[in-house]
Design a protein around this motif. Structure first.
Motif, PDB file in Angstrom:
ATOM      1  N   SER A  78       0.861  -1.186   0.000  1.00 45.79           N
ATOM      2  CA  SER A  78       0.000   0.000   0.000  1.00 45.79           C
ATOM      3  C   SER A  78       0.895   1.233   0.000  1.00 45.79           C
ATOM      4  CB  SER A  78      -0.885   0.021   1.254  1.00 45.79           C
ATOM      5  OG  SER A  78      -0.072   0.176   2.403  1.00 45.79           O
ATOM      6  N   GLY A  79       0.290   2.382  -0.256  1.00 44.42           N
ATOM      7  CA  GLY A  79       1.059   3.624  -0.184  1.00 44.42           C
ATOM      8  C   GLY A  79       1.616   3.824   1.213  1.00 44.42           C
ATOM      9  N   LEU A  80       0.792   3.548   2.217  1.00 50.28           N
ATOM     10  CA  LEU A  80       1.250   3.771   3.592  1.00 50.28           C
ATOM     11  C   LEU A  80       2.401   2.849   3.976  1.00 50.28           C
ATOM     12  CD1 LEU A  80      -2.047   4.686   5.403  1.00 50.28           C
ATOM     13  CD2 LEU A  80       0.015   6.079   5.217  1.00 50.28           C
ATOM     14  N   TYR A 103      -1.724  14.335   3.757  1.00 56.01           N
ATOM     15  CA  TYR A 103      -2.698  13.245   3.667  1.00 56.01           C
ATOM     16  C   TYR A 103      -2.931  12.678   5.072  1.00 56.01           C
ATOM     17  CZ  TYR A 103      -4.599   8.633   2.612  1.00 56.01           C
ATOM     18  OH  TYR A 103      -5.361   7.499   2.597  1.00 56.01           O
ATOM     19  N   GLU A 146       4.445  16.833   0.092  1.00 57.86           N
ATOM     20  CA  GLU A 146       3.348  16.461  -0.793  1.00 57.86           C
ATOM     21  C   GLU A 146       3.094  17.690  -1.641  1.00 57.86           C
ATOM     22  OE1 GLU A 146      -0.691  15.377   0.674  1.00 57.86           O
ATOM     23  OE2 GLU A 146       0.436  13.956   1.912  1.00 57.86           O
ATOM     24  N   ASP A 175       5.829  12.792  -2.030  1.00 60.09           N
ATOM     25  CA  ASP A 175       4.643  11.992  -2.322  1.00 60.09           C
ATOM     26  C   ASP A 175       4.059  12.551  -3.620  1.00 60.09           C
ATOM     27  OD1 ASP A 175       2.051  10.976  -2.512  1.00 60.09           O
ATOM     28  OD2 ASP A 175       1.707  10.998  -0.346  1.00 60.09           O
ATOM     29  N   THR A 177       1.691  11.251  -5.523  1.00 61.86           N
ATOM     30  CA  THR A 177       0.420  10.594  -5.823  1.00 61.86           C
ATOM     31  C   THR A 177      -0.528  11.494  -6.624  1.00 61.86           C
ATOM     32  OG1 THR A 177       0.579   9.288  -3.798  1.00 61.86           O
ATOM     33  CG2 THR A 177      -1.602   9.499  -4.761  1.00 61.86           C
ATOM     34  N   PHE A 178      -0.642  12.765  -6.212  1.00 61.64           N
ATOM     35  CA  PHE A 178      -1.613  13.668  -6.849  1.00 61.64           C
ATOM     36  C   PHE A 178      -1.203  14.048  -8.267  1.00 61.64           C
ATOM     37  CE2 PHE A 178      -4.773  15.954  -3.937  1.00 61.64           C
ATOM     38  CZ  PHE A 178      -5.039  14.788  -3.244  1.00 61.64           C
ATOM     39  N   MET A 195       7.494   8.834  -3.754  1.00 60.30           N
ATOM     40  CA  MET A 195       6.561   7.858  -3.209  1.00 60.30           C
ATOM     41  C   MET A 195       5.224   7.991  -3.934  1.00 60.30           C
ATOM     42  SD  MET A 195       3.829   8.194  -0.884  1.00 60.30           S
ATOM     43  CE  MET A 195       2.633   6.883  -0.777  1.00 60.30           C
ATOM     44  N   SER A 197       1.045   6.439  -3.795  1.00 59.33           N
ATOM     45  CA  SER A 197      -0.048   5.521  -3.569  1.00 59.33           C
ATOM     46  C   SER A 197      -0.496   5.135  -4.979  1.00 59.33           C
ATOM     47  CB  SER A 197      -1.188   6.192  -2.803  1.00 59.33           C
ATOM     48  OG  SER A 197      -2.296   5.314  -2.817  1.00 59.33           O
ATOM     49  N   THR A 199      -2.461   3.044  -5.710  1.00 63.27           N
ATOM     50  CA  THR A 199      -3.899   2.850  -5.580  1.00 63.27           C
ATOM     51  C   THR A 199      -4.659   3.890  -6.410  1.00 63.27           C
ATOM     52  OG1 THR A 199      -3.387   2.331  -3.276  1.00 63.27           O
ATOM     53  CG2 THR A 199      -5.702   2.660  -3.815  1.00 63.27           C
ATOM     54  N   LYS A 200      -4.064   5.055  -6.578  1.00 61.35           N
ATOM     55  CA  LYS A 200      -4.757   6.204  -7.158  1.00 61.35           C
ATOM     56  C   LYS A 200      -4.529   6.249  -8.677  1.00 61.35           C
ATOM     57  CE  LYS A 200      -5.479   6.699  -2.778  1.00 61.35           C
ATOM     58  NZ  LYS A 200      -4.661   7.554  -1.920  1.00 61.35           N
ATOM     59  N   VAL A 209      -4.985  -1.788  -4.071  1.00 64.54           N
ATOM     60  CA  VAL A 209      -4.269  -0.937  -3.107  1.00 64.54           C
ATOM     61  C   VAL A 209      -2.779  -1.305  -3.184  1.00 64.54           C
ATOM     62  CG1 VAL A 209      -3.946  -0.349  -0.664  1.00 64.54           C
ATOM     63  CG2 VAL A 209      -6.250  -0.675  -1.562  1.00 64.54           C
ATOM     64  N   VAL A 210      -1.964  -0.357  -3.658  1.00 69.39           N
ATOM     65  CA  VAL A 210      -0.533  -0.618  -3.892  1.00 69.39           C
ATOM     66  C   VAL A 210       0.264   0.650  -3.611  1.00 69.39           C
ATOM     67  CG1 VAL A 210       1.191  -1.094  -5.723  1.00 69.39           C
ATOM     68  CG2 VAL A 210      -0.879  -2.480  -5.594  1.00 69.39           C
ATOM     69  N   LEU A 330      -9.184   8.497  -4.825  1.00 72.03           N
ATOM     70  CA  LEU A 330      -9.087   9.431  -5.941  1.00 72.03           C
ATOM     71  C   LEU A 330      -8.313   8.756  -7.069  1.00 72.03           C
ATOM     72  CD1 LEU A 330      -5.864  10.986  -5.996  1.00 72.03           C
ATOM     73  CD2 LEU A 330      -6.638  11.118  -3.668  1.00 72.03           C
TER      74      LEU A 330
END
Ligand SMILES: *Cc1c(COP(=O)(O)O)cnc(C)c1O
Length: 384
Positions: A78-80, A103, A146, A175, A177-178, A195, A197, A199-200, A209-210, A330
């Protein structure tokens, strides 16, 4: 032509990938196995146990490295768990500086899991480099950025933070992700660790979820790999396959996310019932100049505040939406709406949350790749 020299829109499809050696399969097979036959103890083909490595995961890790212009990729459960591995590089007494509208899950991991092991976390607006510099001490070992931030869409100057980090011998992790590497590539801007997530947007279909880390430095990659294998939060073969498939259309999806995002941001900004819209593409966004410099487009994440709304009004609006789905997360093809104060950011104390602008009436949109006219019509009926 070397595959590493490809443009981004080709790297998503070919970066780090070769047809499978056994049968020439164009997509890497899902090696759903925990272990691998050995001819003699230690006599194997590079794989001995799937916590340590799995060929489908390797294919994903090479793709991740390629699209972020990095050398090494690591795929996590997962991202976390990817963030967890980065913090485990630190020791008791070390300090971390991060953004104050982080986040919610990252905030919870930092404060409620790692603080009790003697690591200290400081949260501040990283948009102001002077403020950041004033918080750096000899104990600062990691800066966690982020950008754009979630959900306030603040933009942090990655090159600027990187200069400060390098001068003070501090690791810089971003991060991404966005934005995704379609929009910005932090390693090129001086970050040590990227980094995701996955998942997004990287997965892109809300079906997995990765998490991921990408680095250039060999020693850092080895340390993170050691932690990943020792702690064990690895990405499974099926999930690796799904993210690989998602990445192949990342550039096409992102182009549409950005187009739709722009249309909806402009629609909301012109709407008489809307108080404020947060989107880094607006010229009057406080960090627009940095955004223009480090991002090639502005993405599909938008937050807004309806005029005169309270907690209940915001919840009523998100409940009224029909094309947008009310949900956490998201970055999928479908549009989602969320209410940060009661959902993603509920684990941050109200006082803390409101200081950074996450007020009770804030609504966050992850604009999908549907027809923008349907998304606008949906918002229009919900705002009535
Ligand atoms: C979702 C998210 C995470 C956490 O990732 P998971 O895959 O849910 O563990 C971290 N950072 C950001 C910006 C996110 O949106």
């Amino acid at each position: 032509m070397s595959k590493q020299k490809l443009h981004f829109n080709s790297k998503t499809i070919h970066g780090g990938q070769q047809p499978d050696e056994a049968y020439g399969a164009v997509m890497p097979p899902i090696y759903q196995t925990s272990t691998y036959a050995q001819t003699t103890p230690g006599g194997h083909k590079g794989y001995e146990y799937s916590r340590s490595a799995n060929p489908t995961r390797t294919a994903l890790e090479r793709s991740l490295a390629s699209i972020e212009n990095g050398t090494y990729g690591l795929a996590f459960a997962s991202g976390l768990s990817a963030i967890d591995a980065v913090v485990k590089l630190l020791e008791p007494g070390d300090e971390v500086i991060s953004t104050n509208d982080l986040y919610g899950g990252s905030y919870r991991l930092f404060r409620q899991v790692f603080e009790k092991f003697g690591i200290q976390f400081h949260f501040t607006g990283l948009q102001d480099l002077d403020v950041l510099e004033s918080k750096i001490t000899s104990k600062t070992k990691l800066i966690w950025v982020e950008t754009p931030t979630n959900p306030m869409m603040n933009v942090v100057d990655i090159s600027g933070v990187s200069e400060l980090a390098k001068k003070n011998n501090i690791l810089l992790a971003v991060d991404n992700t966005f934005a995704t590497p379609y929009i910005q590539r932090p390693l090129d801007l001086g970050a040590d660790i990227v980094m995701h997530s996955a998942t997004k947007y990287l997965g892109g279909h809300s079906d997995v979820v990765v998490g991921a880390l990408i680095v250039n430095d060999k020693k850092l990659a080895e340390q993170l790999y050691f932690i990943q294998n020792a702690s064990g939060a690895v990405c499974g073969p099926m999930d690796s396959f799904l993210v690989l498939r998602g990445i192949k259309t990342l550039h096409v999806r992102m182009q549409r996310h950005c187009e739709n995002g722009k249309e909806i941001a402009q629609y909301l900004k012109a709407h008489p019932k809307i108080e404020k819209v947060y989107w880094p593409g607006f010229e009057d966004h406080p960090n627009h100049e940095i955004a223009k410099k480090q991002m090639s487009d502005y993405g599909g994440m938008i937050s807004f505040i309806p005029k005169g709304a309270n907690y209940k009004d915001a919840i009523r609006i998100v409940e009224q939406l029909k094309v947008f789905t009310l949900a956490e997360s998201l970055g999928g093809v479908e549009s989602l709406a969320g209410h940060p104060a009661s959902m993603t950011h509920a684990s941050i104390p109200k006082e803390e949350r409101e200081k950074s602008g996450v007020v009770d009436s804030l609504i966050r949109l992850s604009v999908g790749i549907e027809d923008a006219r349907d998304l606008i019509a949906d918002l229009e009926q919900a705002l009535e």
